[in-house]
Enzyme design. Structure first.
Site, PDB file in Angstrom:
ATOM      1  N   ARG A  89      22.956 -44.102  14.384  1.00  0.00           N
ATOM      2  CA  ARG A  89      22.998 -45.137  15.148  1.00  0.00           C
ATOM      3  C   ARG A  89      22.911 -46.391  14.454  1.00  0.00           C
ATOM      4  O   ARG A  89      23.520 -47.389  14.462  1.00  0.00           O
ATOM      5  CB  ARG A  89      22.437 -44.838  16.504  1.00  0.00           C
ATOM      6  N   LYS A 130      23.006 -52.752  17.918  1.00  0.00           N
ATOM      7  CA  LYS A 130      21.617 -53.087  18.143  1.00  0.00           C
ATOM      8  C   LYS A 130      20.970 -54.009  17.020  1.00  0.00           C
ATOM      9  O   LYS A 130      20.463 -53.645  16.022  1.00  0.00           O
ATOM     10  CB  LYS A 130      20.639 -51.879  18.160  1.00  0.00           C
TER      11      LYS A 130
END
Length: 220
Positions: free
Chosen positions: A93, A195
């Site tokens: 991720r 993020k």
């Protein structure tokens, strides 16, 4: 699996009281750092004592927020051992975030090895009280001392660790969620899935207003 050189801290910190742990206030004795240089790739990974970073005021991360981060946890099991929950998914991720932020991807196996080695070194910091864990924060920042909007040629990959209690004061109990109608963080074609600092900065105003009205979090 890859092993990185370790510079051990000369003085170790006292461990916090597990009954009074809060989220993200206490950090362990060591951290991991690895450099990126354009043309050379990711290199010189090492574990060093936790401490301040020396960055130029013109470092690009301060001005253009080219950075990404992840978050995962290590848990103390009933047998006293320490467990991670699918850490490779977090590595993948962060690389997905890297792609959107024009940051060169981390070598997956090397990044996973860094997480595991640092957690092994700091095993004594993993609390055992129910509801507690060791929070793992990998992040990448652009450090070129340059003003001008373009992808950085020099970056740092860093991992820090923090023994934590519950993120919300309510713990696992239901929390009050505020439905935000004015402020927008994610838009089509944007970077809402990434993020990165800009996403969280964009949420601060709504979060502040929600807290003033007695809510714990904002529903986007």
């Amino acid at each position: 699996m890859k092993e990185y050189p370790v510079q051990r801290a000369a003085v170790l910190k006292p461990k916090p009281d597990p009954d009074t742990l809060v989220f993200g206030k206490t950090f362990t004795d060591h951290m991991f750092i690895m450099d990126y240089t354009a043309g050379q790739g990711w290199h010189d990974g090492r574990i060093v004592p936790y401490g301040p970073l020396a960055l130029e005021p013109s470092a690009m991360v301060f001005h253009y927020a080219q950075e990404v981060f992840e978050g995962l946890k290590a848990y103390r099991g009933p047998d006293g051992g320490v467990q991670l929950f699918r850490p490779m998914e977090n590595v993948r991720r962060i690389n997905s975030s890297c792609e959107r932020m024009c940051i060169p991807p981390l070598p997956e196996e090397d990044a996973l090895a860094a997480i595991e080695q640092l957690v092994r070194l700091e095993t004594g910091w993993v609390p055992s009280k129910p509801g507690t864990s060791l929070y793992i924060r990998p992040f990448i920042i652009s450090v070129d001392p340059h003003l001008g909007v373009h992808p950085a040629a020099h970056l740092l990959f860093i991992i820090i660790l923090s023994p934590v209690g519950a993120y919300y004061p309510e713990g696992l109990n239901p929390v009050k969620i505020y439905v935000e109608r004015n402020y927008v963080r994610a838009v089509r074609g944007g970077m809402g899935f990434v993020k990165t600092a800009g996403n969280y900065a964009a949420s601060l105003k709504a979060q502040d207003e929600a807290e003033k009205q007695g809510y714990t979090q904002v529903l986007w």
